[in-house]
Design a protein around this motif. Structure first.
Motif, PDB file in Angstrom:
ATOM      1  N   VAL A 169     -32.371 -39.359  52.904  1.00  0.00           N
ATOM      2  CA  VAL A 169     -33.639 -38.127  52.317  1.00  0.00           C
ATOM      3  C   VAL A 169     -32.033 -37.428  50.837  1.00  0.00           C
ATOM      4  O   VAL A 169     -32.473 -37.133  50.234  1.00  0.00           O
ATOM      5  CB  VAL A 169     -32.980 -37.401  53.436  1.00  0.00           C
ATOM      6  CG1 VAL A 169     -33.752 -36.273  53.467  1.00  0.00           C
ATOM      7  CG2 VAL A 169     -33.251 -37.992  54.600  1.00  0.00           C
ATOM      8  N   ALA A 170     -31.056 -37.264  50.626  1.00  0.00           N
ATOM      9  CA  ALA A 170     -30.478 -36.684  50.282  1.00  0.00           C
ATOM     10  C   ALA A 170     -30.797 -37.268  48.278  1.00  0.00           C
ATOM     11  O   ALA A 170     -30.938 -36.218  47.724  1.00  0.00           O
ATOM     12  CB  ALA A 170     -29.200 -36.359  50.148  1.00  0.00           C
ATOM     13  N   ALA A 171     -30.601 -38.068  48.124  1.00  0.00           N
ATOM     14  CA  ALA A 171     -31.138 -38.714  47.453  1.00  0.00           C
ATOM     15  C   ALA A 171     -32.079 -38.868  46.553  1.00  0.00           C
ATOM     16  O   ALA A 171     -32.390 -38.549  45.763  1.00  0.00           O
ATOM     17  CB  ALA A 171     -30.616 -40.455  47.435  1.00  0.00           C
ATOM     18  N   ALA A 172     -33.649 -38.862  47.290  1.00  0.00           N
ATOM     19  CA  ALA A 172     -34.701 -38.077  47.108  1.00  0.00           C
ATOM     20  C   ALA A 172     -34.599 -36.963  46.905  1.00  0.00           C
ATOM     21  O   ALA A 172     -35.483 -36.990  46.104  1.00  0.00           O
ATOM     22  CB  ALA A 172     -35.816 -38.192  48.847  1.00  0.00           C
ATOM     23  N   ILE A 173     -34.337 -36.425  47.465  1.00  0.00           N
ATOM     24  CA  ILE A 173     -34.171 -34.718  46.805  1.00  0.00           C
ATOM     25  C   ILE A 173     -33.916 -34.513  45.616  1.00  0.00           C
ATOM     26  O   ILE A 173     -35.011 -33.941  45.124  1.00  0.00           O
ATOM     27  CB  ILE A 173     -33.435 -33.843  47.990  1.00  0.00           C
ATOM     28  CG1 ILE A 173     -33.855 -33.812  49.695  1.00  0.00           C
ATOM     29  CG2 ILE A 173     -33.287 -32.143  47.511  1.00  0.00           C
ATOM     30  CD1 ILE A 173     -32.714 -32.753  50.449  1.00  0.00           C
ATOM     31  N   ARG A 174     -32.720 -34.919  45.343  1.00  0.00           N
ATOM     32  CA  ARG A 174     -32.352 -35.346  43.730  1.00  0.00           C
ATOM     33  C   ARG A 174     -33.322 -35.476  43.185  1.00  0.00           C
ATOM     34  O   ARG A 174     -33.199 -34.900  41.862  1.00  0.00           O
ATOM     35  CB  ARG A 174     -31.392 -36.184  44.004  1.00  0.00           C
ATOM     36  CG  ARG A 174     -29.546 -35.119  43.914  1.00  0.00           C
ATOM     37  CD  ARG A 174     -28.783 -35.872  44.541  1.00  0.00           C
ATOM     38  NE  ARG A 174     -28.221 -37.026  44.506  1.00  0.00           N
ATOM     39  CZ  ARG A 174     -27.688 -37.133  45.210  1.00  0.00           C
ATOM     40  NH1 ARG A 174     -27.205 -36.578  46.265  1.00  0.00           N
ATOM     41  NH2 ARG A 174     -27.939 -38.364  45.907  1.00  0.00           N
ATOM     42  N   ALA A 175     -33.998 -36.922  43.412  1.00  0.00           N
ATOM     43  CA  ALA A 175     -34.648 -37.046  42.607  1.00  0.00           C
ATOM     44  C   ALA A 175     -36.259 -36.637  42.633  1.00  0.00           C
ATOM     45  O   ALA A 175     -36.816 -36.154  40.997  1.00  0.00           O
ATOM     46  CB  ALA A 175     -35.562 -38.599  43.542  1.00  0.00           C
ATOM     47  N   TYR A 176     -35.964 -36.178  43.068  1.00  0.00           N
ATOM     48  CA  TYR A 176     -38.025 -34.920  43.700  1.00  0.00           C
ATOM     49  C   TYR A 176     -37.524 -33.899  42.416  1.00  0.00           C
ATOM     50  O   TYR A 176     -37.845 -33.529  41.465  1.00  0.00           O
ATOM     51  CB  TYR A 176     -38.010 -33.881  44.210  1.00  0.00           C
ATOM     52  CG  TYR A 176     -38.812 -34.851  45.492  1.00  0.00           C
ATOM     53  CD1 TYR A 176     -40.185 -35.323  44.938  1.00  0.00           C
ATOM     54  CD2 TYR A 176     -39.153 -35.373  46.545  1.00  0.00           C
ATOM     55  CE1 TYR A 176     -41.165 -35.665  45.288  1.00  0.00           C
ATOM     56  CE2 TYR A 176     -40.826 -36.059  47.737  1.00  0.00           C
ATOM     57  CZ  TYR A 176     -41.230 -36.404  46.757  1.00  0.00           C
ATOM     58  OH  TYR A 176     -42.168 -36.330  47.199  1.00  0.00           O
ATOM     59  N   TRP A 177     -36.205 -33.165  42.370  1.00  0.00           N
ATOM     60  CA  TRP A 177     -35.947 -31.802  41.795  1.00  0.00           C
ATOM     61  C   TRP A 177     -35.430 -32.087  40.099  1.00  0.00           C
ATOM     62  O   TRP A 177     -36.101 -31.684  38.647  1.00  0.00           O
ATOM     63  CB  TRP A 177     -34.107 -31.422  42.107  1.00  0.00           C
ATOM     64  CG  TRP A 177     -33.899 -30.278  40.971  1.00  0.00           C
ATOM     65  CD1 TRP A 177     -32.475 -30.975  39.743  1.00  0.00           C
ATOM     66  CD2 TRP A 177     -34.303 -29.241  40.471  1.00  0.00           C
ATOM     67  NE1 TRP A 177     -32.832 -29.061  39.892  1.00  0.00           N
ATOM     68  CE2 TRP A 177     -33.990 -28.591  40.103  1.00  0.00           C
ATOM     69  CE3 TRP A 177     -35.576 -29.064  41.403  1.00  0.00           C
ATOM     70  CZ2 TRP A 177     -34.473 -27.520  39.369  1.00  0.00           C
ATOM     71  CZ3 TRP A 177     -35.598 -27.462  41.121  1.00  0.00           C
ATOM     72  CH2 TRP A 177     -35.390 -26.569  40.193  1.00  0.00           C
ATOM     73  N   GLN A 178     -35.032 -34.234  39.903  1.00  0.00           N
ATOM     74  CA  GLN A 178     -34.958 -34.538  38.438  1.00  0.00           C
ATOM     75  C   GLN A 178     -35.908 -35.122  37.933  1.00  0.00           C
ATOM     76  O   GLN A 178     -36.561 -34.562  36.608  1.00  0.00           O
ATOM     77  CB  GLN A 178     -33.503 -35.526  38.497  1.00  0.00           C
ATOM     78  CG  GLN A 178     -32.100 -35.977  38.656  1.00  0.00           C
ATOM     79  CD  GLN A 178     -30.894 -36.376  39.584  1.00  0.00           C
ATOM     80  OE1 GLN A 178     -31.844 -37.340  39.889  1.00  0.00           O
ATOM     81  NE2 GLN A 178     -30.081 -36.746  38.808  1.00  0.00           N
ATOM     82  N   ASP A 179     -36.932 -35.662  38.766  1.00  0.00           N
ATOM     83  CA  ASP A 179     -38.241 -36.514  38.081  1.00  0.00           C
ATOM     84  C   ASP A 179     -39.237 -35.351  38.028  1.00  0.00           C
ATOM     85  O   ASP A 179     -40.284 -35.605  37.321  1.00  0.00           O
ATOM     86  CB  ASP A 179     -38.057 -37.678  39.236  1.00  0.00           C
ATOM     87  CG  ASP A 179     -37.479 -38.538  38.546  1.00  0.00           C
ATOM     88  OD1 ASP A 179     -37.051 -38.599  37.737  1.00  0.00           O
ATOM     89  OD2 ASP A 179     -37.453 -39.726  39.411  1.00  0.00           O
ATOM     90  N   THR A 180     -39.494 -34.611  38.776  1.00  0.00           N
ATOM     91  CA  THR A 180     -40.411 -33.247  39.207  1.00  0.00           C
ATOM     92  C   THR A 180     -40.374 -31.984  39.099  1.00  0.00           C
ATOM     93  O   THR A 180     -40.887 -30.952  38.920  1.00  0.00           O
ATOM     94  CB  THR A 180     -41.675 -33.816  40.483  1.00  0.00           C
ATOM     95  OG1 THR A 180     -40.806 -33.239  41.320  1.00  0.00           O
ATOM     96  CG2 THR A 180     -41.130 -35.114  40.488  1.00  0.00           C
TER      97      THR A 180
END
Length: 319
Positions: A259-270
């Motif tokens: 989940v933490a990796a997905a939160i980072r992905a949202y911030w980085q990608d969107t």
């Protein structure tokens, strides 16, 4: 549970308060997971989460049918409480919210800002829920459960928007707390006659619905250990489970690290900030990237209400 006409009427009611939230296909997310990825941005509501839709439908009916109601009481980890407080403020209905001790300070502050009386009780959501029911009897208040027809119909309006606005989706990943979101998606899909697979997402540390789905009956757990507080449920709702078992393809469990990796992905990608439950669907899609390669998937970013300290410690600290 409701008809398409009733769902469309609920959507009109919700849209009196705020417009439909966007659904966006983000190319960087697609590159990350290997499939076309559409995000439904429920982090863009007035409370920063999807539950406000259910609160608006619930409170409108209550104020219309019982204009002299003394008040409403409920339990929450945050987003359900903000929903009721926001809707209660619009209709002039006092709202009392029970939260477990140690609950999100920022979600507590947001509920108070919307006018709620906030009471801390118990060690987890289920203990707070029992106390909220007791307080309803003691003070003559209307108890607002976390799963009920009005709430499901309200949150199903986001699924109606999403499934009509996006191109046909092969799969839709939805987090499960007490079940209103995924049930709303299942019911909206069925009313629209679509074949989209609905996939539930839970935490490895709070798998009560995943266990119940596999067993075919309600299975409770002694603890719900996850930093994704919107999914920290020990006791499934039997009515929600029945809908999920009939209409969901499967339930995927994700770790807090995923989940933490997905939160980072949202911030980085969107450049969108997601709370734990809001990022869990993307975490599940990332886990299932091989099976979803070349397909079209939807994920629900159901909320963005994460405390700054939790974000620093959990999400940035895990890098």
């Amino acid at each position: 549970m409701f008809t398409l006409e009733e769902l469309e009427a609920a959507a009109r009611l919700v849209h009196h308060a705020f417009p439909p939230t966007p659904q966006i296909a983000w190319p960087l997310l697609a590159a990350r997971v290997g499939c076309e990825t559409w995000v439904k941005h429920e982090n863009h509501t007035p409370t920063g989460a999807f539950k406000v839709r259910g609160g608006l439908v619930f409170m409108e009916r209550l104020a219309r049918e019982r204009p002299h109601v003394k008040g409403v009481v409920s339990a929450t980890r945050g987003n359900h409480g903000q929903s009721l407080a926001y809707a209660g403020q619009r209709h002039g209905v006092p709202v009392t919210i029970l939260v477990p001790r140690g609950n999100s300070a920022e979600k507590n502050a947001a509920m108070r800002a919307f006018g709620a009386r906030l009471i801390e009780h118990g060690e987890d959501f289920d203990a707070a829920r029992v106390e909220a029911a007791r307080l309803a009897d003691a003070e003559g208040l209307e108890f607002a459960p976390s799963f009920a027809r009005d709430l499901v119909m309200g949150v199903a309006t986001y699924a109606l928007e999403f499934l009509r606005a996006a191109p046909p989706l092969d799969a839709l990943y939805v987090p499960i707390g007490l079940g209103s979101g995924i049930c709303g998606c299942i019911l909206a899909r069925d009313l629209l006659g679509l074949s989209t697979e609905i996939i539930g997402v839970q935490s490895v540390g709070a798998p009560s619905y995943a266990l119940s789905f596999a067993a075919g009956h309600v299975v409770t757990t002694p603890r719900a250990e996850t930093r994704a507080d919107g999914m920290a449920t020990r006791v499934p709702d039997a009515d929600a489970l029945a809908i999920i078992r009939r209409g969901a393809a499967r339930i995927v469990t994700v770790t807090d690290d995923e989940v933490a990796a997905a939160i980072r992905a949202y911030w980085q990608d969107t450049h969108n900030l997601a709370e734990g439950a809001g990022a869990a669907p993307l975490a599940a899609l990332m886990q299932e990237r091989a099976a979803m390669r070349g397909k079209r998937a939807g994920v629900i970013l159901c909320g963005g209400n994460i405390d700054l300290d939790l974000f620093r410690d959990w999400v940035l600290g895990a890098e």
